[in-house]
Design an enzyme around this catalytic site. Structure first.
Site, mmCIF file in Angstrom:
data_model
loop_
_atom_site.group_PDB
_atom_site.id
_atom_site.type_symbol
_atom_site.label_atom_id
_atom_site.label_comp_id
_atom_site.label_asym_id
_atom_site.label_seq_id
_atom_site.Cartn_x
_atom_site.Cartn_y
_atom_site.Cartn_z
ATOM 1 N N ASN A 9 -8.745 -23.734 -2.782
ATOM 2 C CA ASN A 9 -9.161 -24.574 -3.907
ATOM 3 C C ASN A 9 -10.603 -25.010 -3.648
ATOM 4 O O ASN A 9 -10.844 -25.842 -2.775
ATOM 5 C CB ASN A 9 -8.219 -25.791 -3.982
ATOM 6 N N LYS A 11 -12.474 -26.725 -5.499
ATOM 7 C CA LYS A 11 -12.797 -28.007 -6.142
ATOM 8 C C LYS A 11 -14.138 -27.891 -6.899
ATOM 9 O O LYS A 11 -14.443 -26.826 -7.413
ATOM 10 C CB LYS A 11 -12.797 -29.147 -5.125
ATOM 11 N N HIS A 97 -2.653 -31.880 -8.638
ATOM 12 C CA HIS A 97 -3.384 -32.222 -7.415
ATOM 13 C C HIS A 97 -3.597 -33.734 -7.369
ATOM 14 O O HIS A 97 -3.831 -34.373 -8.400
ATOM 15 C CB HIS A 97 -4.729 -31.478 -7.399
ATOM 16 N N GLU A 99 -6.047 -35.453 -6.572
ATOM 17 C CA GLU A 99 -7.327 -35.898 -7.156
ATOM 18 C C GLU A 99 -7.225 -35.997 -8.674
ATOM 19 O O GLU A 99 -7.813 -36.879 -9.298
ATOM 20 C CB GLU A 99 -8.454 -34.931 -6.729
ATOM 21 N N GLU A 169 1.135 -31.873 -0.197
ATOM 22 C CA GLU A 169 -0.171 -32.307 0.297
ATOM 23 C C GLU A 169 -0.174 -33.821 0.489
ATOM 24 O O GLU A 169 -0.453 -34.572 -0.455
ATOM 25 C CB GLU A 169 -1.263 -31.940 -0.713
ATOM 26 N N GLY A 175 -8.794 -33.778 3.054
ATOM 27 C CA GLY A 175 -10.224 -33.991 3.281
ATOM 28 C C GLY A 175 -10.526 -35.042 4.328
ATOM 29 O O GLY A 175 -11.665 -35.504 4.434
ATOM 30 N N SER A 215 -6.312 -30.797 5.274
ATOM 31 C CA SER A 215 -7.074 -30.541 6.496
ATOM 32 C C SER A 215 -6.537 -29.364 7.307
ATOM 33 O O SER A 215 -6.531 -29.391 8.538
ATOM 34 C CB SER A 215 -7.159 -31.813 7.353
HETATM 35 C C1 PEP Z 1 -6.724 -30.004 -1.098
HETATM 36 O O1 PEP Z 1 -7.451 -30.809 -1.664
HETATM 37 O O2 PEP Z 1 -5.879 -29.346 -1.730
HETATM 38 C C2 PEP Z 1 -6.875 -29.859 0.345
HETATM 39 C C3 PEP Z 1 -5.871 -29.393 1.018
HETATM 40 O O3 PEP Z 1 -8.092 -30.245 0.868
HETATM 41 P P1 PEP Z 1 -8.532 -30.138 2.399
HETATM 42 O O4 PEP Z 1 -8.049 -28.816 2.937
HETATM 43 O O5 PEP Z 1 -10.006 -30.242 2.381
HETATM 44 O O6 PEP Z 1 -7.867 -31.286 3.103
#
Ligand code: PEP
Length: 252
Positions: A9, A11, A97, A99, A169, A175, A215
């Protein structure tokens, strides 16, 4: 047999040139994958047609979108409908998601409608769920995630549900550099699978891919993906660097 999937992703990152370059770099080192393994690249909307032409003829790598609108069409300035994504050769769409839930106030009812729009247009859904830190600390994460999965998905028929991939997640891991331990991921994935089994039966639950996100990087992907109920990952930051993304694909 359920699929193993690594989905990147991007973003709101990368301009068109940078996006094209990243896809080229990924191609250079992409390992051969068998038919039970899939890579998905989900760039911003603006990139979709460009990335689609780069992916043409590549069975192992599918195009994903990061969102779609919850209505079929109409006066929604700035928005993109699932039918438009389909016409750009999008095969997967990320829905729910954290966000989008937080910054764009997407609630359960809206997410259920987005899921419907995706499925009407024959796009597979990567449905995200995951708890904030205070819920993890309170120990009520199983109920929290279970209610997100039920509210977003359980209106679907069993046949429709076969087009759903779930991504767990934990918000505190996105992040932040703080990854869930493999035991935490496995426990939640097993819980989600049991919730799906209770609604749709063991066979469908066994066939449902459940990805971990938060992460994830080459150094922790091997251990996370070794968990029996972790079927790959939804990758944010590490999807923006070809060598990291390839490292995670290799872990799958
Ligand atoms: C995400 O936002 O779906 C995600 C997993 O981000 P990150 O890998 O940067 O933690």
């Amino acid at each position: 047999m359920r699929k193993k999937i690594v989905a990147g992703n991007w973003k709101m990152n990368l301009n068109l040139n940078e996006g094209a370059q990243l896809v080229n770099e990924i191609f250079k080192s992409l390992p051969a994958l068998n038919s039970h393994k899939q890579v998905v690249i989900a760039p911003p909307y603006l990139h979709l047609t460009q990335t689609a032409s780069q992916l043409a003829g590549m069975d192992d790598v599918s195009l994903g979108a990061q969102n779609c609108h919850h209505e079929a069409s109409g006066a929604y300035t700035g928005e993109v409908a699932a039918s438009m994504l389909k016409s750009a050769d999008v095969s997967y769409v990320i829905i729910g998601h954290s966000e989008r839930r937080e910054y764009f106030k997407e609630d359960d009812a809206m997410l259920a409608k987005k899921v419907n729009q995706a499925l009407i247009n024959e796009i597979q859904v990567i449905f995200c769920c995951g708890e904030p830190l205070e819920i993890r600390d309170a120990g009520t994460m199983n109920q929290y995630v279970e209610s997100q999965v039920k509210a977003g998905l359980f209106h679907l028929s069993a046949d429709q549900f076969k087009n759903i991939v779930i991504a767990y997640e934990p918000i505190w891991a996105i992040g932040t550099g703080r990854t869930a331990t493999s035991a935490q991921a496995q426990d939640m994935h097993a819980h989600i699978r049991s919730v799906v089994a209770a609604q749709y039966g063991a066979a469908i639950a066994d066939d449902t891919s459940i990805l971990y996100g938060g992460s994830c990087k080459p150094s922790n992907a091997v251990e996370l993906f070794a968990c029996p109920d972790v079927d790959g990952g939804l990758i944010g930051g590490a999807a923006l660097k070809a060598s990291d993304f390839i490292g995670i694909i290799q872990a799958m």
